[in-house]
Design a protein around this motif. Structure first.
Motif, PDB file in Angstrom:
ATOM      1  N   UNK A 126       0.799  -1.218   0.000  1.00  0.00           N
ATOM      2  CA  UNK A 126       0.000   0.000   0.000  1.00  0.00           C
ATOM      3  C   UNK A 126       0.837   1.276   0.000  1.00  0.00           C
ATOM      4  N   UNK A 127       2.017   1.229   0.607  1.00  0.00           N
ATOM      5  CA  UNK A 127       2.794   2.448   0.824  1.00  0.00           C
ATOM      6  C   UNK A 127       4.278   2.198   0.623  1.00  0.00           C
ATOM      7  N   UNK A 128       4.977   3.264   0.264  1.00  0.00           N
ATOM      8  CA  UNK A 128       6.436   3.288   0.312  1.00  0.00           C
ATOM      9  C   UNK A 128       6.780   4.434   1.254  1.00  0.00           C
ATOM     10  N   UNK A 129       7.667   4.190   2.182  1.00  0.00           N
ATOM     11  CA  UNK A 129       8.076   5.249   3.104  1.00  0.00           C
ATOM     12  C   UNK A 129       9.586   5.442   2.966  1.00  0.00           C
ATOM     13  N   UNK A 130       9.980   6.684   2.745  1.00  0.00           N
ATOM     14  CA  UNK A 130      11.387   7.092   2.734  1.00  0.00           C
ATOM     15  C   UNK A 130      11.609   7.945   3.967  1.00  0.00           C
ATOM     16  N   UNK A 131      12.777   7.830   4.572  1.00  0.00           N
ATOM     17  CA  UNK A 131      13.090   8.671   5.723  1.00  0.00           C
ATOM     18  C   UNK A 131      14.574   8.976   5.747  1.00  0.00           C
ATOM     19  N   UNK A 132      14.879  10.103   6.354  1.00  0.00           N
ATOM     20  CA  UNK A 132      16.260  10.550   6.472  1.00  0.00           C
ATOM     21  C   UNK A 132      16.406  11.344   7.761  1.00  0.00           C
ATOM     22  N   UNK A 133      17.486  11.094   8.486  1.00  0.00           N
ATOM     23  CA  UNK A 133      17.762  11.850   9.713  1.00  0.00           C
ATOM     24  C   UNK A 133      18.055  13.298   9.360  1.00  0.00           C
ATOM     25  N   UNK A 134      17.614  14.196  10.213  1.00  0.00           N
ATOM     26  CA  UNK A 134      17.816  15.629  10.002  1.00  0.00           C
ATOM     27  C   UNK A 134      18.013  16.281  11.362  1.00  0.00           C
ATOM     28  N   UNK A 135      19.269  16.341  11.864  1.00  0.00           N
ATOM     29  CA  UNK A 135      19.498  16.838  13.232  1.00  0.00           C
ATOM     30  C   UNK A 135      19.129  18.309  13.455  1.00  0.00           C
ATOM     31  N   UNK A 136      19.065  19.107  12.393  1.00  0.00           N
ATOM     32  CA  UNK A 136      18.803  20.537  12.601  1.00  0.00           C
ATOM     33  C   UNK A 136      17.323  20.870  12.771  1.00  0.00           C
ATOM     34  N   UNK A 137      16.430  19.914  12.549  1.00  0.00           N
ATOM     35  CA  UNK A 137      15.001  20.168  12.798  1.00  0.00           C
ATOM     36  C   UNK A 137      14.632  19.565  14.150  1.00  0.00           C
ATOM     37  N   UNK A 138      13.700  20.224  14.846  1.00  0.00           N
ATOM     38  CA  UNK A 138      13.365  19.770  16.191  1.00  0.00           C
ATOM     39  C   UNK A 138      12.352  18.638  16.193  1.00  0.00           C
ATOM     40  N   UNK A 139      11.485  18.567  15.184  1.00  0.00           N
ATOM     41  CA  UNK A 139      10.491  17.503  15.114  1.00  0.00           C
ATOM     42  C   UNK A 139      10.607  16.808  13.762  1.00  0.00           C
ATOM     43  N   UNK A 140       9.780  15.807  13.557  1.00  0.00           N
ATOM     44  CA  UNK A 140       9.748  15.160  12.253  1.00  0.00           C
ATOM     45  C   UNK A 140       9.030  16.078  11.274  1.00  0.00           C
ATOM     46  N   UNK A 141       9.312  15.888   9.984  1.00  0.00           N
ATOM     47  CA  UNK A 141       8.576  16.588   8.936  1.00  0.00           C
ATOM     48  C   UNK A 141       8.032  15.525   7.988  1.00  0.00           C
ATOM     49  N   UNK A 142       6.847  15.772   7.450  1.00  0.00           N
ATOM     50  CA  UNK A 142       6.158  14.779   6.648  1.00  0.00           C
ATOM     51  C   UNK A 142       5.837  15.317   5.264  1.00  0.00           C
ATOM     52  N   UNK A 143       6.099  14.497   4.243  1.00  0.00           N
ATOM     53  CA  UNK A 143       5.702  14.791   2.878  1.00  0.00           C
ATOM     54  C   UNK A 143       4.933  13.600   2.336  1.00  0.00           C
TER      55      UNK A 143
END
Length: 115
Positions: free
Chosen positions: A27-44
């Protein structure tokens, strides 16, 4: 979903696709990448025109955003996440889709450790 939690910039999408990791199910493909300069997760969220008309595509976006919003306390921070919706997701109800999204998060290691 708050604007600061959205991943909208083309360069950010490209960075996650190039440097991130991925997990896929039917049903889904999920990509993720660490991002130390942001305080929370971001979603696209990406939904192709192959999935359906605008009504179907926007419904899928709304459902996934709501599932993430209700489960955001379970997600790790400092990460950018992109969902790509596949055709199988359009035939699912809310409960099934939520189960699939949480399964993808679990397999990707994006959930906080439970005590």
């Amino acid at each position: 979903m708050h604007k600061k939690l959205r991943l909208r910039n083309r360069a950010d999408f490209g960075r996650v696709y190039r440097n991130g990791k991925s997990f896929a199910n039917r049903q889904l493909v999920v990509y993720w990448s660490r991002r130390p300069e942001v305080e929370q997760f971001r979603l696209g969220i990406s939904v192709s025109k192959k999935i359906g008309n605008a009504v179907v595509r926007n419904r899928m976006r709304r459902l996934i955003k709501e599932i993430v919003r209700l489960n955001q306390d379970k997600l790790i921070s400092q990460v950018d996440i992109i969902f790509i919706v596949r055709k199988g997701a359009t035939e699912m109800g809310y409960a099934e889709l939520e189960k699939s999204v949480l399964h993808a998060f679990r397999k990707a290691g994006l959930l906080k450790a439970t005590k």
